[in-house]
Scaffold this active site. Structure first.
Site, PDB file in Angstrom:
ATOM      1  N   HIS A 104       0.886  -1.162   0.000  1.00 52.19           N
ATOM      2  CA  HIS A 104       0.000   0.000   0.000  1.00 52.19           C
ATOM      3  C   HIS A 104       0.927   1.215   0.000  1.00 52.19           C
ATOM      4  O   HIS A 104       2.000   1.175   0.599  1.00 52.19           O
ATOM      5  CB  HIS A 104      -0.832   0.111   1.273  1.00 52.19           C
ATOM      6  N   ASP A 107       2.347   1.969   3.327  1.00 52.92           N
ATOM      7  CA  ASP A 107       3.268   0.989   3.940  1.00 52.92           C
ATOM      8  C   ASP A 107       4.707   1.406   3.682  1.00 52.92           C
ATOM      9  O   ASP A 107       5.572   1.275   4.541  1.00 52.92           O
ATOM     10  CB  ASP A 107       3.166  -0.410   3.292  1.00 52.92           C
TER      11      ASP A 107
HETATM   12  C1  XLS Z   1      -7.349  -6.888   4.423  1.00 53.14           C
HETATM   13  C2  XLS Z   1      -6.845  -7.074   3.074  1.00 53.14           C
HETATM   14  C3  XLS Z   1      -5.726  -6.137   2.665  1.00 53.14           C
HETATM   15  C4  XLS Z   1      -5.579  -6.147   1.173  1.00 53.14           C
HETATM   16  C5  XLS Z   1      -4.852  -4.989   0.609  1.00 53.14           C
HETATM   17  O1  XLS Z   1      -8.087  -7.707   4.952  1.00 53.14           O
HETATM   18  O2  XLS Z   1      -6.488  -8.408   2.907  1.00 53.14           O
HETATM   19  O3  XLS Z   1      -4.549  -6.455   3.314  1.00 53.14           O
HETATM   20  O4  XLS Z   1      -4.981  -7.310   0.728  1.00 53.14           O
HETATM   21  O5  XLS Z   1      -5.444  -3.779   0.876  1.00 53.14           O
END
Ligand code: XLS
Ligand code: NI
Ligand code: NI
Length: 444
Positions: A104, A107
């Site tokens: 993200h 991140d």
């Molecule tokens: C949350 C999601 C997230 C997505 C990306 O439950 O799995 O981590 O994979 O935004």
């Protein structure tokens, strides 16, 4: 690029030692260089590391603060720490032999006081990521925008009742798409973090879905404008953090995308734990996506059958993964997708070695499932039984039904004059379950 001092000196690159090995820091089934059908296992499986869990997760939960302290997390300012963290991340990707990673925006780079400042931070880190990708050969599986952590998104992003928040989310995704393109990202993911509702007492559900669709259309248009060729993926999840999320499961999303004429532009990123939260086996979601020609990528994890939330654990269940892998291979594989470990260490797993054990287990489990699934498909026993089961539709009036050549009147006449009562045909479930168990127990 200059050679820097190792940030993870206690673990060397993980080697393949074979199934009989007792070395906990070696692969037993994942041999990245082994060539199968002209492609290496690394190319077949396209493993990816989730930046958020492995490099931003610190073991905190609603009842307690972080437990996991990494040495690269200390430093004067957030951008400097982010740069060093990224060095550690790429060292890990290389040592664990993962050809891809996913992130993200927030991140990899710290959020600033303004959007302009956040974008500036992101640009600095992206430039560094570009160098590291070049130096290591690790590639970006997908990028995405975090539209759920900041308080401004508490009522959703594109489904927020405040148009101001919609605009902010649009600006953030625009930038996230640009950096994903810049880094050669092969996909772009939309997980609708808070795109849902807590209570219908304050919600205009229809209007929110219209807004979600408008947002997706803007993303499609912008991708075209900047020449981003990556695949758009929707990641369904039924609940958490909101009580009800609009992207509930694949079937719901197919309905949504078709309603708004968006289905040609999207495929699915299917997460095991999200499937089970929606009340489906992992394999079900894969089959629903594949049937619509929308199977894109996998967020590889698992939940806990005793718990009702997204525990994001590493999956070592050979049976579940073999069933999934059979469906994935039958559908022709994942294309530009991959197996992204959207999974995190348990809170007391505080050692850096734990991060290696976790991924080794997950990669080995998928690699073993891949090999067993190939054997199952090569022998074709299940496929033969399934083909036989539907063979009455291959010819005669069965084929006429499939081709739309007959209607109720013709079929009624057939039953009354010729066919009579159908003979009961066994579904052979127990036989097939035994056959599957035999494949799994015998391994490869
Ligand atoms: C949350 C999601 C997230 C997505 C990306 O439950 O799995 O981590 O994979 O935004
Ligand atoms: Ni996910
Ligand atoms: Ni998840």
């Amino acid at each position: 690029m200059k050679k820097t001092k190792a940030l993870i000196p206690s673990v060397q690159q993980i080697a393949y030692d074979g199934a009989k090995s007792n070395n906990p820091l070696a692969f037993k089934h994942y041999n990245p260089d082994e060539v199968i059908d002209g492609k290496t296992m690394a190319e077949h499986l396209r493993f990816s590391i989730a930046y958020w869990h492995s490099f931003r997760g610190n073991g905190s939960d609603p009842f307690g603060s972080g437990t996991i302290n990494r040495p690269w997390e200390s430093g004067k300012d957030a951008v400097t720490v982010a740069l060093k963290r990224m060095d550690a991340a790429f060292e890990f990707f290389t040592k664990i032999r993962a050809p891809f990673y996913a992130f993200h925006d927030r991140d990899i780079a710290p959020e600033g006081k303004t959007l302009a400042e956040s974008n500036k931070n992101l640009d600095k880190i992206v430039a560094h990521a570009k160098e590291l990708q070049k130096a290591t050969g690790v590639k970006l599986l997908w990028g995405t925008a975090n539209l759920f952590s900041n308080p401004r998104f508490m009522n959703g992003a594109s489904t927020n009742p405040d148009a101001h928040v919609f605009a902010y989310a649009a600006a953030q995704v625009k930038k996230a798409m640009e950096v994903t393109k810049e880094l050669g990202g092969e996909n772009y993911v939309f997980w609708g973090g808070r795109e849902g509702y807590e209570t219908l007492l304050n919600t205009n559900l229809g209007r929110e879905q219209d807004h979600l669709a408008a947002f997706m259309q803007m993303a499609v248009d912008y991708a075209k404008e900047i020449g981003f060729k990556g695949q758009f993926l929707i990641e369904p999840k039924p609940k958490e953090p909101t009580k009800h999320q609009y992207d509930f499961d694949c079937a719901t999303c197919i309905g949504f995308l078709r309603t708004y004429g968006l289905h040609k532009h999207f495929k699915f990123n299917i997460e095991t734990n999200h499937a089970t939260l929606a009340g489906h086996p992992f394999q079900h979601e894969i089959e629903v996506a594949a049937a619509a020609d929308m199977l894109g990528s996998i967020d590889a994890n698992t939940g806990d059958t005793m718990l009702g939330w997204d525990t994001d654990q590493f999956n070592t269940d050979t049976r579940e993964l073999t069933l999934a892998m059979v469906s994935i291979l039958k559908a022709g594989g994942l294309g530009t997708g991959g197996f992204n470990f959207d999974a995190k260490l348990r809170r007391p797993s505080v050692d850096i070695e734990d991060l290696f054990y976790a991924h080794i287990g997950g990669m080995d489990a998928y690699a073993l499932a891949f090999k067993i699934a190939r054997k199952i498909l090569a022998e074709g026993k299940f496929e033969q039984i399934v083909a036989d089961r539907y063979s009455s539709f291959d010819k005669g009036f069965g084929a006429d039904i499939e081709n739309g050549k007959v209607g109720f009147k013709e079929l009624e006449k057939l039953v009354l004059t010729k066919l009579g009562e159908p003979k009961l045909q066994s579904g052979k479930q127990e036989y097939l379950e035994n056959l599957m168990a035999q494949y799994i127990n015998n391994g490869v």
